[in-house]
Design an enzyme around this catalytic site. Structure first.
Site, mmCIF file in Angstrom:
data_model
loop_
_atom_site.group_PDB
_atom_site.id
_atom_site.type_symbol
_atom_site.label_atom_id
_atom_site.label_comp_id
_atom_site.label_asym_id
_atom_site.label_seq_id
_atom_site.Cartn_x
_atom_site.Cartn_y
_atom_site.Cartn_z
ATOM 1 N N HIS A 63 0.850 -1.187 0.000
ATOM 2 C CA HIS A 63 0.000 0.000 0.000
ATOM 3 C C HIS A 63 0.892 1.246 0.000
ATOM 4 O O HIS A 63 2.041 1.189 0.472
ATOM 5 C CB HIS A 63 -0.895 0.012 1.242
ATOM 6 C CG HIS A 63 -2.080 -0.912 1.149
ATOM 7 N ND1 HIS A 63 -3.101 -0.916 2.073
ATOM 8 C CD2 HIS A 63 -2.409 -1.859 0.221
ATOM 9 C CE1 HIS A 63 -3.998 -1.828 1.731
ATOM 10 N NE2 HIS A 63 -3.610 -2.420 0.619
ATOM 11 N N GLU A 97 0.948 3.857 1.852
ATOM 12 C CA GLU A 97 1.437 4.286 3.165
ATOM 13 C C GLU A 97 2.634 3.460 3.621
ATOM 14 O O GLU A 97 3.616 3.991 4.155
ATOM 15 C CB GLU A 97 0.339 4.137 4.234
ATOM 16 C CG GLU A 97 -0.916 4.942 3.985
ATOM 17 C CD GLU A 97 -1.987 4.112 3.286
ATOM 18 O OE1 GLU A 97 -1.673 3.451 2.250
ATOM 19 O OE2 GLU A 97 -3.128 4.118 3.743
ATOM 20 N N CYS A 153 -6.140 1.687 5.924
ATOM 21 C CA CYS A 153 -6.732 0.430 6.400
ATOM 22 C C CYS A 153 -6.074 0.053 7.732
ATOM 23 O O CYS A 153 -5.178 0.755 8.206
ATOM 24 C CB CYS A 153 -6.496 -0.677 5.367
ATOM 25 S SG CYS A 153 -4.773 -1.225 5.278
ATOM 26 N N CYS A 166 -2.186 -0.336 7.593
ATOM 27 C CA CYS A 166 -1.454 0.935 7.479
ATOM 28 C C CYS A 166 -1.602 1.791 8.730
ATOM 29 O O CYS A 166 -0.652 2.452 9.156
ATOM 30 C CB CYS A 166 -1.927 1.684 6.239
ATOM 31 S SG CYS A 166 -1.481 0.806 4.718
#
Lengths: 158, 158
Positions: B55, B57, B85, B88
């Site tokens: 992801h 992040e 999410c 993260c």
């Protein structure tokens, strides 16, 4: 029988935890199992790598995905010596892992039953089967010994 | 003034999201800011890398830690186009990020206010200051356009 197999794989995760202790990392280890075989193994390397995400579970999931050539790890199980934190629990859901088996509980940061249960949240798009407490005493002992020695100013000698 | 600065950095995160869309990845982008300057930038690369943890992040945090030569990112801010999410959000806490600024909310998987709020859980050992909704419409629109085109069987053309 399933229980014996779980112990066998958890013992491999414990070996990974020992490797972490040997390099003065908090001793947590993990293995990923697919079709009855270990396809990835890793231990906590946060200090060594300087990477805040380098928990045993994340490193094992990334390695399993590399071997699997896809991020979706359906059908696979992850064994880890310590109850996953929220980052790692979230990653298990994202990777669509079938089963999580952990050793010791983590009352301070555990996100699979202690503070919350992220891997079985009905609002998320995947849920993970969980078995807790496999070799729990041994998995907890290596952590306790590590922190005890560290508090005493000694390096951990496994 | 602080608001204008937040918009300026969020616009850089949006540029990262555009880069994700260009390679047919779900368009989410992030930047890490230290001392008023961007030190790391990343976009979602899950499909490209086959890594379930890739992801925006996580990639931005790892890059910031590499630059910083330490996992502890105290004093830094992370800007991301979409609400993080649980993986993260957990990583932001572990990295000791000071401030999180996000654009669009994620009602399906958001762990910073939508389903839960992991970055401000009083039981964890660090809490993150949060600003939500910066350039929220633009951050949401790039995602909506992406999924709309994908449903229609067309590739996204940013």
């Amino acid at each position: 029988m399933a229980f014996e197999i779980d112990e066998q794989f958890m013992r491999e995760a414990l070996r990974e935890a020992e490797k972490a202790a040997e390099v003065q990392e908090v001793p947590v280890g993990a293995v990923v199992v697919a079709n009855g075989e270990i396809i990835a193994r890793a231990h906590n390397l946060r200090e060594t790598t300087g990477d805040p995400t380098a928990h045993a579970e994340i490193l094992a999931l990334r390695e399993a995905a590399r071997i699997n050539k896809h991020w979706r790890l359906t059908g696979m199980s992850l064994y880890v010596t310590l109850e996953p934190c929220s980052m790692c629990a979230g990653a298990l859901v994202l990777a669509r892992i079938d089963r999580l088996i952990f050793g010791a509980s983590d009352p301070k940061a555990g996100a699979v039953g202690s503070l919350m249960n992220l891997v079985q949240d009905p609002r998320l798009n995947h849920r993970v089967e969980v078995t807790a407490g496999i070799l729990g005493d041994e998995c907890g002992k290596i952590l306790k010994d590590f922190f005890k020695k560290r508090r005493a100013g000694m390096k951990y000698e496994p």
